[in-house]
Design a protein around this motif. Structure first.
Motif, mmCIF file in Angstrom:
data_model
loop_
_atom_site.group_PDB
_atom_site.id
_atom_site.type_symbol
_atom_site.label_atom_id
_atom_site.label_comp_id
_atom_site.label_asym_id
_atom_site.label_seq_id
_atom_site.Cartn_x
_atom_site.Cartn_y
_atom_site.Cartn_z
ATOM 1 N N ASP A 176 -0.523 8.602 0.615
ATOM 2 C CA ASP A 176 0.038 9.733 -0.137
ATOM 3 C C ASP A 176 1.557 9.717 -0.166
ATOM 4 N N GLN A 177 2.163 8.887 0.693
ATOM 5 C CA GLN A 177 3.617 8.794 0.664
ATOM 6 C C GLN A 177 4.102 8.190 -0.661
ATOM 7 N N ILE A 178 3.206 7.525 -1.371
ATOM 8 C CA ILE A 178 3.575 6.999 -2.687
ATOM 9 C C ILE A 178 3.214 8.071 -3.693
ATOM 10 N N VAL A 179 4.246 8.803 -4.155
ATOM 11 C CA VAL A 179 3.965 10.017 -4.927
ATOM 12 C C VAL A 179 3.553 9.762 -6.374
ATOM 13 N N ASP A 180 4.016 8.660 -6.965
ATOM 14 C CA ASP A 180 3.694 8.413 -8.364
ATOM 15 C C ASP A 180 3.281 6.950 -8.527
ATOM 16 N N PRO A 181 2.113 6.595 -8.005
ATOM 17 C CA PRO A 181 1.745 5.173 -8.040
ATOM 18 C C PRO A 181 1.637 4.604 -9.447
ATOM 19 N N ALA A 182 1.106 5.378 -10.384
ATOM 20 C CA ALA A 182 0.951 4.834 -11.743
ATOM 21 C C ALA A 182 2.313 4.538 -12.357
ATOM 22 N N GLY A 183 3.238 5.476 -12.200
ATOM 23 C CA GLY A 183 4.569 5.280 -12.771
ATOM 24 C C GLY A 183 5.313 4.157 -12.086
ATOM 25 N N LEU A 184 5.081 3.991 -10.799
ATOM 26 C CA LEU A 184 5.778 2.960 -10.039
ATOM 27 C C LEU A 184 5.221 1.574 -10.328
#
Lengths: 133, 326, 640
Positions: free
Chosen positions: B301-309
């Protein structure tokens, strides 16, 4: 027969045998649960999951050994992290998180396999077929 | 002998790729000497009808940058395809969809709502929205259709080669142009950049730990990255492993992690899926046996915007191509 | 050249035949591209069925085979062998499960048929992309590594050392013998323990096939049964094993004195020392943590006093690599520290000892030459033995303390006639054939037994020690505690090096309590002695023999080990050396080639799980027989 299919990746050592046990006990589950055998849940690449959805599956089920019992020691931990992140990404892309399910079924758990399979089929039925533009 | 004819065209783009051509500096003189530029809207005065007047395949090569999302862009690239021997997708947008590709999280209606109505700085009290047809006096004016979905160039026309990058670096451009002029091209469909991912040439590879793992995710603003260390080692997500090399590590050398603009290497179909797989695999791997499922979820969950990243440049070219709208 | 795929659908009698329209499927798949022949059969696994398959392969000149039948987990190996005998590489066959995972779970026949068809189509798609894989074999390593030179390890070494097989014994301390070497007399035979094991120790050091590394530890282990690579660190002894003749002339002049751990702190030793008189190999070591010279001061007194030039201050730690086929862990145990339970007064009152300390007082080579005395030098007139120290906290009975305490009580009776002995116990643990007798004798000798449970407190009153329980208070001169047996502090480190699990109490976990009590989850690694759980010498020796026996039957010199065929391979031309795969492999099968700057898979270690392949961000890693293209082809088939 146009039931939306659910591609199910089962690991050779635990869940695949669990599915066999379910068969031996003549437990029923819907025919749209389509099984693909892999050696470990750690082999299930997010790329493969998305490919399955793109090819026409409405859901993907990944079943591995219970944490701590992986035949290859730690493959299922990787599967867990990858699937968490994948589901989050899919949600952002408008694909409901419930369409991908990672769960654990041991070699002797025929009943559990049937339970999970039936649950997943019900979930996908309620969500409806996945129509990708 | 007549010089080969060359065209440059831009679609949904920022203009950076045109600047990249200018960035060739003195080398541009070599280019101009060797070719005849017959169409380049940003720089020269040739018109569409000039292109229409040409014979099929008369243009030796057309370099097209920008993604395709309007009717006009579709029409122009199809015209250029007809009139060109080779089409080179120039830059991330035409190759992968690029940053404009991120519009695939929305559709036309949502975009127009936002741009023409919701934005606070708007003064549009009569809610005027663009239309494909409008009557102005006696005349009917038309605008090209604006599509819901951003496409890569090869989703609209047949593409021969790709020059990757946002923007492609000058040396890669020169190499590509030279190869074309000398007729020494690899098989059709090749991306004109090395086969290996960025870690192969990254200057930080020297001291990279053999057992690479991430304890917790750090966003680039949270720490000052050590210029000698691999970003992943410090918890900053760098897409270098999942991105083709050839860019000269311009971002890395500016102490910023790679964002994936060169796209994936040839065996990878979906850059985002592989990127998230690689990062999730090494995130928390050292302590994974002691973690509960909740602990693991906290980490991812620390990766807040996986799709955008993970799909920052490649969304339009990915397996799903766009967000599925309700 | 186009493939010729043969598709064989088994009816399995009525099992599949009655629930799936096999004939309809066979007719349908005939039309699929590259399918040369599609047939049904009543019972493919029968002798006749296998013969039929082999003939089909030859007669139809098949290049691929699909078998749709029961679960591959039952007969896949059989069918693979049949293909091989028919002249087809066994990996060019795909078996799909239309019984357990289709016919038996789908009541509606048309739905079952649809599903079976999709499975078979998937298998046809997949098999087209499969590649032949040749069997790979390596020579089995018959040699064995034994970690720990106590009785269990010694028994294993001696059983295993034979022609064609070498045994490497790695012992952490400077001498072999383990705990047993420290006891004067052991129950129930009451014989001198060091004398009892002396012949074994001599044999170990002299036998040709046994190489002993004392003052050494294991540092790294990779591999599995038949093929382990172990790195052993041989610590610098600073005394040459070849030159030293064991005259002890270097001890006396040494100016440093530190508590002697071998005597449980009851005496001191020098910085250059041998753990115990008579210790083997008879070569002292320099304890560099306490030696003046190694702490920076000028001192070479031991070297000056050595007439054999055996002392070498420039000695260095060495790392030795060995290839073995099996590893036996015999690292032993230690005693719980009673300081953690203040009610027992250990560390607080002078004359509260552990049983081990009493053993050392009693030992003729101990700190007092065998004289039992209090801190003030006088003989105790009364002793209290307190059992079960730490049992409640640990949650298990250590099984040996009742017996050794009874033994010590008896020995005290003999050595100090007239001494009063009181025993505070919870339950009497006297399992074996001889033990009850010892208890009966103790009772007859007038030793008082008080059933106190763990409800014991120790306080003092002047020079006396008061042991109180349940309202009763007894005043004694000396208290001897029987602490719980716990795993050696190194156990955690070794478990991590080998990546084997430990149980809840910290001992190495045996694979199965009843059926596999001396193996671990890692095939080829065995547990013997008290590192697996508290036990007495007899049981430790038995376990040592058991593990040795298992190894003797499994690892036969000259035999071959078949490697996993479905391994991962990394394409050199695509690998960018990102290192992401290396940390993921649970078998340490992937390492970095520093020269080529890429990752390389060791095929002898890879087990084919595919975790690295899923993570590889370049697509450079590929899982043989489970490639992404093969799985994708299968996906295409099952979604219809």
């Amino acid at each position: 027969m146009n039931e939306p299919t659910i591609v199910s990746f089962l690991c050779n050592w635990c869940s695949y045998e669990g599915a066999d046990k379910a068969g031996g006990a003549r437990l029923n589950y819907p025919a749209n649960i389509r099984i693909i055998r892999v050696m470990c849940s750690g082999r299930v690449d997010p790329e493969l999951v998305i490919q399955a959805l793109k090819e026409g599956a409405s859901g993907v089920l990944i079943l591995g050994c219970h944490p701590g019992d992986c035949h290859y020691k730690k493959g299922n931990y990787k599967a867990l992290r990858r699937t968490h992140l994948l589901k989050k990404t899919l949600k952002q892309l408008g694909v409901e998180e419930e369409r991908v399910r990672l769960d654990w079924v041991a070699a002797g758990e025929g009943e559990r396999f049937a339970e999970v399979a039936n649950e997943m089929a019900e979930t996908i039925k309620n969500l409806g077929p996945l129509e990708l533009s | 002998m007549a010089k080969p004819k060359v065209a440059f065209y831009w679609c949904a783009s920022c203009g950076g790729c045109e600047e990249a051509v200018v960035d060739l500096n003195e080398d541009i003189l070599k280019v101009v000497e060797a070719v005849d530029i017959v169409f380049w809207p940003v720089a020269l005065d040739f018109k569409k009808k000039d292109v229409e007047a040409m014979g099929d395949g008369e243009i030796a090569v057309s370099f097209i940058n920008g993604a395709i999302r309007t009717e006009e862009q579709e029409e122009m690239v199809k015209l250029l395809r007809k009139k060109s021997g080779l089409i080179v997708a120039f830059g991330s947008c035409s190759h992968l969809g690029g940053i404009p590709g991120l519009a695939n999280f929305w559709n036309r209606d949502a975009i127009f709502e936002r741009v023409y109505k919701e934005i606070p700085s708007n003064a549009n009290p009569e809610n005027v929205f663009p239309k494909t047809k409008a009557k102005v006096g006696e005349k009917e004016l038309t605008l090209p259709e604006f599509w819901d979905t951003v496409h890569t160039l090869d989703q609209v026309i047949d593409v021969d080669y790709y020059l990757p990058g946002c923007a492609p670096p000058p040396d890669l451009i020169m190499q590509g142009i030279t190869a074309i002029l000398e007729g020494k091209l690899p098989e059709k469909g090749t991306v004109l950049a090395p086969d290996k991912s960025l870690c192969d040439t990254c200057p930080r590879g020297e001291n990279k730990p053999e057992k690479l793992s991430i304890k917790e995710i750090k966003r680039p603003y949270e720490i000052i990255p050590d210029p000698e260390k691999c970003f992943l080692e410090e918890g900053i997500i760098c897409l270098g492993p999942v991105t083709r090399s050839g860019c000269g590590e311009r971002c890395i050398n500016a102490n910023m992690p790679c964002r994936g603009c060169f796209g994936p290497t040839k065996e990878v179909i979906d850059q985002g899926a592989k990127g998230l797989s690689a990062i999730a695999s090494i995130l928390g791997v050292e302590d994974e046996e002691k973690m509960t499922e909740k602990d693991m979820q906290k980490l991812t969950d620390q990766i807040v915007d996986p799709a955008g990243l993970f799909y920052m440049y490649s969304l339009a070219s990915s397996l799903l191509k766009r967000k599925r709208m309700a | 050249m186009a493939e010729r795929i043969g598709v064989y659908v088994c009816k399995c009698g009525p099992n599949i035949g009655d629930r799936v329209d096999v004939d309809a499927i066979v007719n349908k798949v005939k039309g699929i591209e590259d399918v040369a022949v599609a047939k049904s059969h009543n019972l493919l696994c029968s002798g006749e069925g296998l013969k039929f398959l082999k003939e089909e392969i030859k007669n139809e000149k098949l290049s691929r085979v699909v078998i749709a039948a029961c679960t591959p987990k039952q007969y896949e190996v059989k069918f693979m062998r049949a293909c091989e005998e028919g002249g087809l590489n066994p990996y060019l066959m795909q078996m799909t499960n239309i019984r357990e995972q289709c016919a038996w779970v789908t009541p509606d026949k048309s739905a079952a048929t649809e599903k079976a068809k999709s499975f078979i189509t998937a298998a046809i798609n997949r098999v087209s992309l499969q590649e032949s894989i040749e069997k790979k074999e390596i020579d089995i390593q018959p040699d064995v590594l034994v970690v720990g030179g106590g009785v269990a390890g010694l028994e294993a070494c001696l059983s295993l050392a034979q022609k064609g097989r070498k045994v490497y014994l790695v012992e952490k301390s400077p001498c072999i013998g383990g705990l047993t070497a420290r006891f004067e007399e052991v129950y129930p035979t009451m014989e001198c323990a060091p004398c009892m094991i002396a012949p074994e120790l001599q044999e170990i050091l002299q036998k040709e096939n046994i190489e002993t590394f004392t003052y050494s530890e294991i540092e790294e282990v990779v591999g599995s049964l038949g093929n382990f690579t172990v790195k052993v660190k041989k610590k610098a002894r600073y005394v040459s094993e070849e030159a030293c003749i064991g005259c002890d002339a270097c001890f006396e002049p040494c100016p440093v004195e530190v508590p002697d751990e071998y005597d449980e702190g009851l005496s001191t030793r020098k910085a250059i020392y041998l753990p115990f008189a008579g210790g083997l190999p008879n070569v002292p070591v320099i304890d560099k943590d306490n030696c003046k010279r190694f702490k920076g001061e000028k001192c070479s007194i031991c070297q000056e006093n050595c007439s054999f030039d055996a002392i070498n201050y420039d000695d260095e730690d060495k790392t030795i690599e060995k290839n073995v086929g099996a590893i036996i862990l015999a690292t032993g145990s230690t005693l719980f520290d009673p300081t953690e339970l203040p009610q027992y007064g250990y560390g607080k009152y002078d004359n509260v000892l552990t049983a081990m300390q009493l053993e050392r007082l009693h030992a003729s080579n101990g700190p007092t030459g065998g004289k039992i005395q209090l801190k003030n030098g006088k003989e105790p007139k009364s002793i209290a033995f307190v059992y079960c120290v730490g049992r409640k906290e640990k949650g298990y009975c250590s099984g040996i303390c009742c017996m050794y305490s009874l033994t010590l009580a008896r020995l005290m009776r003999e050595k100090l006639p007239g001494v009063k002995i009181h025993t505070f116990y919870t339950d009497m643990c006297l399992p074996k054939k001889e033990h009850q007798k010892m208890y009966k004798e103790a009772m007859e000798k007038g030793i008082e037994f008080i059933r106190s449970g763990e409800n014991v407190t120790v306080t003092d009153k002047g020079e006396k020690i008061i042991v109180g329980t349940n309202g009763k208070k007894i005043s004694v001169d000396m208290v001897v505690l029987a602490p719980a047996v716990e795993p050696n502090p190194d156990t955690a480190k070794i478990a991590e090096i080998l990546d084997i699990p430990r149980d809840d109490q910290g001992f190495f976990a045996e694979e199965h309590t009843l059926m596999k009590p001396f193996s671990t989850a890692l095939e080829g690694v065995f547990l013997v002695g008290s590192c697996q759980g508290p036990k007495d010498i007899g049981d430790a020796v038995a376990q040592g023999g058991a593990a040795a026996g298992r190894i003797l039957s499994r690892l036969i010199p000259g035999e071959k080990l078949e490697l996993e065929a479905k391994v991962s391979e990394i394409n050199e031309d695509l690998c960018s050396g990102c290192n992401i795969c290396i940390v993921l492999c649970p078998y340490s099968a992937i390492s970095r080639d520093a020269e080529k700057k890429i990752s390389v898979v060791d095929e002898t270690l890879c087990r084919g799980c595919g975790t690295c392949v899923s993570a590889c961000p370049s697509g450079a890693a590929r899982a043989k027989h489970f490639t992404k293209e093969q799985i994708f082809a299968e996906i295409k088939g099952v979604v219809r």
